[in-house]
Design a protein around this motif. Structure first.
Motif, PDB file in Angstrom:
ATOM      1  N   SER A  78       0.806  -1.216   0.000  1.00 53.77           N
ATOM      2  CA  SER A  78       0.000   0.000   0.000  1.00 53.77           C
ATOM      3  C   SER A  78       0.842   1.270   0.000  1.00 53.77           C
ATOM      4  O   SER A  78       0.412   2.308  -0.507  1.00 53.77           O
ATOM      5  CB  SER A  78      -0.931  -0.004   1.211  1.00 53.77           C
ATOM      6  N   TYR A  79       2.052   1.205   0.560  1.00 53.57           N
ATOM      7  CA  TYR A  79       2.892   2.400   0.624  1.00 53.57           C
ATOM      8  C   TYR A  79       3.856   2.506  -0.562  1.00 53.57           C
ATOM      9  O   TYR A  79       4.480   3.546  -0.754  1.00 53.57           O
ATOM     10  CB  TYR A  79       3.694   2.426   1.926  1.00 53.57           C
ATOM     11  N   ASP A  80       4.005   1.439  -1.314  1.00 56.36           N
ATOM     12  CA  ASP A  80       4.965   1.408  -2.422  1.00 56.36           C
ATOM     13  C   ASP A  80       4.281   1.705  -3.749  1.00 56.36           C
ATOM     14  O   ASP A  80       3.189   1.202  -4.031  1.00 56.36           O
ATOM     15  CB  ASP A  80       5.636   0.036  -2.511  1.00 56.36           C
ATOM     16  N   GLY A  95       3.559   7.945   1.978  1.00 55.26           N
ATOM     17  CA  GLY A  95       3.172   7.828   3.381  1.00 55.26           C
ATOM     18  C   GLY A  95       1.679   7.983   3.585  1.00 55.26           C
ATOM     19  O   GLY A  95       0.906   8.125   2.629  1.00 55.26           O
ATOM     20  N   GLU A  96       1.271   7.963   4.828  1.00 52.08           N
ATOM     21  CA  GLU A  96      -0.149   8.044   5.157  1.00 52.08           C
ATOM     22  C   GLU A  96      -0.765   9.364   4.727  1.00 52.08           C
ATOM     23  O   GLU A  96      -1.948   9.459   4.459  1.00 52.08           O
ATOM     24  CB  GLU A  96      -0.339   7.834   6.659  1.00 52.08           C
ATOM     25  N   GLY A  97       0.047  10.402   4.666  1.00 54.92           N
ATOM     26  CA  GLY A  97      -0.449  11.706   4.256  1.00 54.92           C
ATOM     27  C   GLY A  97      -0.503  11.887   2.750  1.00 54.92           C
ATOM     28  O   GLY A  97      -0.647  13.004   2.272  1.00 54.92           O
ATOM     29  N   GLU A  98      -0.365  10.808   1.996  1.00 58.38           N
ATOM     30  CA  GLU A  98      -0.415  10.828   0.533  1.00 58.38           C
ATOM     31  C   GLU A  98       0.795  11.509  -0.091  1.00 58.38           C
ATOM     32  O   GLU A  98       0.864  11.707  -1.289  1.00 58.38           O
ATOM     33  CB  GLU A  98      -1.697  11.531   0.034  1.00 58.38           C
ATOM     34  N   HIS A 134       4.447  13.474  -9.536  1.00 56.64           N
ATOM     35  CA  HIS A 134       4.206  12.370  -8.598  1.00 56.64           C
ATOM     36  C   HIS A 134       4.275  12.834  -7.148  1.00 56.64           C
ATOM     37  O   HIS A 134       5.174  12.462  -6.384  1.00 56.64           O
ATOM     38  CB  HIS A 134       5.201  11.239  -8.864  1.00 56.64           C
ATOM     39  N   LYS A 135       3.291  13.626  -6.766  1.00 54.21           N
ATOM     40  CA  LYS A 135       3.186  14.106  -5.387  1.00 54.21           C
ATOM     41  C   LYS A 135       2.254  13.228  -4.554  1.00 54.21           C
ATOM     42  O   LYS A 135       2.347  13.208  -3.330  1.00 54.21           O
ATOM     43  CB  LYS A 135       2.695  15.544  -5.362  1.00 54.21           C
ATOM     44  N   SER A 136       1.327  12.517  -5.202  1.00 51.00           N
ATOM     45  CA  SER A 136       0.339  11.731  -4.465  1.00 51.00           C
ATOM     46  C   SER A 136       0.161  10.350  -5.105  1.00 51.00           C
ATOM     47  O   SER A 136       0.568  10.124  -6.246  1.00 51.00           O
ATOM     48  CB  SER A 136      -1.006  12.449  -4.430  1.00 51.00           C
ATOM     49  N   LYS A 137      -0.476   9.451  -4.367  1.00 54.04           N
ATOM     50  CA  LYS A 137      -0.660   8.076  -4.822  1.00 54.04           C
ATOM     51  C   LYS A 137      -1.448   7.988  -6.127  1.00 54.04           C
ATOM     52  O   LYS A 137      -1.201   7.133  -6.971  1.00 54.04           O
ATOM     53  CB  LYS A 137      -1.397   7.266  -3.753  1.00 54.04           C
ATOM     54  N   HIS A 194      -1.750   5.555 -10.736  1.00 57.04           N
ATOM     55  CA  HIS A 194      -2.823   4.718 -11.305  1.00 57.04           C
ATOM     56  C   HIS A 194      -2.813   3.296 -10.719  1.00 57.04           C
ATOM     57  O   HIS A 194      -3.053   2.322 -11.419  1.00 57.04           O
ATOM     58  CB  HIS A 194      -2.687   4.623 -12.829  1.00 57.04           C
ATOM     59  N   GLN A 195      -2.560   3.189  -9.441  1.00 55.85           N
ATOM     60  CA  GLN A 195      -2.509   1.869  -8.801  1.00 55.85           C
ATOM     61  C   GLN A 195      -3.512   1.734  -7.660  1.00 55.85           C
ATOM     62  O   GLN A 195      -3.398   0.856  -6.825  1.00 55.85           O
ATOM     63  CB  GLN A 195      -1.088   1.606  -8.276  1.00 55.85           C
ATOM     64  N   GLU A 196      -4.501   2.604  -7.636  1.00 56.02           N
ATOM     65  CA  GLU A 196      -5.513   2.515  -6.572  1.00 56.02           C
ATOM     66  C   GLU A 196      -6.530   1.437  -6.898  1.00 56.02           C
ATOM     67  O   GLU A 196      -6.827   1.201  -8.054  1.00 56.02           O
ATOM     68  CB  GLU A 196      -6.208   3.870  -6.412  1.00 56.02           C
TER      69      GLU A 196
END
Length: 217
Positions: A149-151, A174-177, A208-211, A215-217
Motif C-alpha cells: 500500500s505504501y509502495d 506515506g499516510e499523508g499521501e 508524482h506528489k500523491s498516490k 494509477h494503482q488505486e
C-alpha cells in the motif's frame, strides 16, 4: 525553458487482437506427430505459456519541431484491462520508436514480473516538449497491481537528441499521501544530458506528489 512542441497530426490509437505464438510442424510418422502434439499440450499446461491472443494498444503521433517532422510509435502488448479484471498474465511488453530525418531510435521493455502486474499505459500522458532547442518525448507507463500500500512504481521512456533512455522509479507514499522517490533523482538521472535532466527532474517532482498519480488505486 521547456516549450510544448506543435502537434502536426492528432494521435491515433487502436486495439488489435492477434496470436502471440504460432505452433506448426511436420513429421513422417503419425505416431510421432501425436506424441509431439500431446507433449506440447502437456508442456503448455505445465508452464502456462500456451498460445493465446493478446490485446495490443498502438498509439502514433506525428509532430513537428525546428528540425522537421518526427514520427512516434508506441505499442503495448497485453496491457492492464480493468473492465475485464485483467491485472496479470504470462507477459506484458512496451515498444517505442521515434523516426525523423536525423534517423530513428527505438526501445523495448518486457516486464519480468507480468504474473504479478501488467503494464498500465495512458496515451494521453505522453509529453512532447522542446527542451534546450531539441525535441524531447516523455512516455510514462505504470503497473496495475502487485505492490504494497505504501509502495508505488512508475517507468519512463525518454527520447532526446536521437537517443533513448528508460527509467524504473520506486516511490514511497506515506499516510499523508505525500510521495517521495526511494532513490535520489539526482543520482538516478545523472546519465541524462543537462537540459533534459533538469526538465525531467522538475516534471517528476510536480507529477508524482500523491498516490493517485501512479494509477494503482
Amino acid at each position: 525553458m521547456a516549450r510544448s512542441a506543435s502537434i502536426y497530426i492528432m494521435p491515433m490509437a487502436g486495439i488489435n487482437h492477434g496470436p502471440a505464438t504460432v505452433v506448426s510442424g511436420r513429421t513422417l510418422f503419425k505416431a510421432m506427430l501425436l506424441y509431439v502434439f500431446v507433449g506440447y499440450i502437456s508442456l503448455s499446461s505445465a508452464t502456462g505459456q500456451e498460445a493465446q491472443p493478446f490485446d495490443t494498444i498502438v498509439t502514433e503521433l506525428i509532430y513537428r519541431d525546428a528540425y522537421g517532422i518526427n514520427e512516434l510509435y508506441v505499442k503495448v502488448t497485453n496491457p492492464c484491462n480493468e473492465e475485464l479484471s485483467r491485472f496479470d498474465g504470462p507477459l506484458t511488453r512496451i515498444e517505442a520508436q521515434v523516426k525523423s530525418k536525423e534517423g530513428s531510435t527505438a526501445v523495448a521493455y518486457e516486464h519480468p514480473y507480468a504474473q504479478m502486474s501488467l503494464i498500465h499505459f495512458v496515451k494521453e500522458e505522453i509529453q512532447i516538449q522542446d527542451v534546450g532547442g531539441r525535441k524531447a518525448v516523455v512516455i510514462p507507463f505504470y503497473y496495475c497491481g502487485g505492490y504494497e500500500s505504501y509502495d508505488r512504481k512508475v517507468s519512463y521512456i525518454l527520447f532526446y537528441e536521437n537517443k533513448n533512455y528508460i527509467f524504473h522509479l520506486d516511490y514511497y507514499c506515506g499516510e499523508g499521501e505525500d510521495c517521495k522517490p526511494v532513490q535520489s533523482l539526482k543520482v538516478t538521472l545523472q546519465g541524462l544530458p543537462k537540459d533534459i535532466r533538469t526538465y525531467f527532474a522538475r516534471y517528476l517532482a510536480k507529477k508524482h506528489k500523491s498516490k493517485v498519480s501512479f494509477h494503482q488505486e
